[in-house]
Design a protein around this motif. Sequence first.
Motif, PDB file in Angstrom:
ATOM      1  N   LYS A  81       0.837  -1.208   0.000  1.00  0.00           N
ATOM      2  CA  LYS A  81       0.000   0.000   0.000  1.00  0.00           C
ATOM      3  C   LYS A  81       0.871   1.257   0.000  1.00  0.00           C
ATOM      4  O   LYS A  81       0.594   2.195  -0.740  1.00  0.00           O
ATOM      5  CB  LYS A  81      -0.923  -0.013   1.227  1.00  0.00           C
ATOM      6  CG  LYS A  81      -1.845   1.187   1.311  1.00  0.00           C
ATOM      7  CD  LYS A  81      -2.720   1.109   2.551  1.00  0.00           C
ATOM      8  CE  LYS A  81      -3.622   2.320   2.628  1.00  0.00           C
ATOM      9  NZ  LYS A  81      -4.388   2.366   3.872  1.00  0.00           N
ATOM     10  N   ASP A  82       1.936   1.291   0.822  1.00  0.00           N
ATOM     11  CA  ASP A  82       2.851   2.443   0.861  1.00  0.00           C
ATOM     12  C   ASP A  82       3.467   2.693  -0.516  1.00  0.00           C
ATOM     13  O   ASP A  82       3.605   3.846  -0.940  1.00  0.00           O
ATOM     14  CB  ASP A  82       4.005   2.208   1.859  1.00  0.00           C
ATOM     15  CG  ASP A  82       3.546   2.094   3.301  1.00  0.00           C
ATOM     16  OD1 ASP A  82       2.514   2.677   3.661  1.00  0.00           O
ATOM     17  OD2 ASP A  82       4.257   1.406   4.075  1.00  0.00           O
ATOM     18  N   GLU A 128       0.783   4.124  -2.916  1.00  0.00           N
ATOM     19  CA  GLU A 128       0.485   5.516  -2.560  1.00  0.00           C
ATOM     20  C   GLU A 128       1.622   6.447  -2.981  1.00  0.00           C
ATOM     21  O   GLU A 128       1.377   7.495  -3.582  1.00  0.00           O
ATOM     22  CB  GLU A 128       0.239   5.647  -1.054  1.00  0.00           C
ATOM     23  CG  GLU A 128      -1.081   5.089  -0.608  1.00  0.00           C
ATOM     24  CD  GLU A 128      -1.298   5.189   0.901  1.00  0.00           C
ATOM     25  OE1 GLU A 128      -0.346   5.517   1.649  1.00  0.00           O
ATOM     26  OE2 GLU A 128      -2.438   4.937   1.325  1.00  0.00           O
ATOM     27  N   GLU A 185      -5.282  12.376  -3.650  1.00  0.00           N
ATOM     28  CA  GLU A 185      -6.023  11.469  -2.768  1.00  0.00           C
ATOM     29  C   GLU A 185      -7.016  10.618  -3.553  1.00  0.00           C
ATOM     30  O   GLU A 185      -7.162   9.427  -3.297  1.00  0.00           O
ATOM     31  CB  GLU A 185      -6.765  12.261  -1.682  1.00  0.00           C
ATOM     32  CG  GLU A 185      -5.867  12.673  -0.546  1.00  0.00           C
ATOM     33  CD  GLU A 185      -6.641  13.348   0.573  1.00  0.00           C
ATOM     34  OE1 GLU A 185      -7.764  12.905   0.893  1.00  0.00           O
ATOM     35  OE2 GLU A 185      -6.111  14.325   1.117  1.00  0.00           O
ATOM     36  N   VAL A 196      -5.059   7.956  -5.461  1.00  0.00           N
ATOM     37  CA  VAL A 196      -4.610   6.877  -4.563  1.00  0.00           C
ATOM     38  C   VAL A 196      -5.770   5.927  -4.288  1.00  0.00           C
ATOM     39  O   VAL A 196      -5.617   4.702  -4.358  1.00  0.00           O
ATOM     40  CB  VAL A 196      -4.020   7.443  -3.246  1.00  0.00           C
ATOM     41  CG1 VAL A 196      -3.870   6.349  -2.195  1.00  0.00           C
ATOM     42  CG2 VAL A 196      -2.678   8.113  -3.512  1.00  0.00           C
ATOM     43  N   TYR A 197      -6.953   6.485  -4.015  1.00  0.00           N
ATOM     44  CA  TYR A 197      -8.134   5.655  -3.756  1.00  0.00           C
ATOM     45  C   TYR A 197      -8.434   4.763  -4.964  1.00  0.00           C
ATOM     46  O   TYR A 197      -8.668   3.563  -4.816  1.00  0.00           O
ATOM     47  CB  TYR A 197      -9.339   6.549  -3.429  1.00  0.00           C
ATOM     48  CG  TYR A 197     -10.618   5.763  -3.265  1.00  0.00           C
ATOM     49  CD1 TYR A 197     -10.893   5.090  -2.079  1.00  0.00           C
ATOM     50  CD2 TYR A 197     -11.538   5.672  -4.304  1.00  0.00           C
ATOM     51  CE1 TYR A 197     -12.053   4.340  -1.934  1.00  0.00           C
ATOM     52  CE2 TYR A 197     -12.696   4.919  -4.167  1.00  0.00           C
ATOM     53  CZ  TYR A 197     -12.954   4.265  -2.980  1.00  0.00           C
ATOM     54  OH  TYR A 197     -14.098   3.526  -2.843  1.00  0.00           O
TER      55      TYR A 197
END
Length: 131
Positions: A32-33, A36, A81, A84-85
Motif C-alpha cells: 500500500k505504501d 500511494e 487522494e 490513490v483511492y
Amino acid sequence: MAYTLTIKDETFPGKVLHQMQLALQNELVTVKDIIEARVVQEVEEYNKKLPQYFNGLVQPIDTESTTNGYKLKERKKIDPEKQVYIALNAFLNNGYFILVDNQQAESLEEEVLLSGSTTVSFLKLTPLIGG
C-alpha cells in the motif's frame, strides 16, 4: 535515509513500458505504501506542468484513454487522494498485479524490505479485443 526503489510498468510478455525511481523514507514498507508513493509522485509531476496527457498508473476521473495516456477534458490539477483511492481499489479488484523482485504481492498490507536493488513491477491487465 531514503531508500530508492525502481518502479516498472510492464506487459505480461515482460516488455517495459515505463520506468521511474521512487524514494521512500523507510526500509520496511507495505505494498500500500508503494502504491500511494508512486501515485502521489505521478500526480505531483503532472500538476507541476499540466500537460495535455496524464501517464499514470490509473485513469483519473473525467479523462479519456488514448494511446498517449489519459487525456483530460480540460487541463486542471489532479487530486492525489482520489488517484490513490482509485489505485488501491484497482489493486484489490485485480486491475493490475504487483511483482516485488519477481514475486507476486498478495495484499496491500504485505511488507517489503527494501534493498538497493529492489524492483517493483506493475503489470496491467489489458482486455482482449473481441473477447
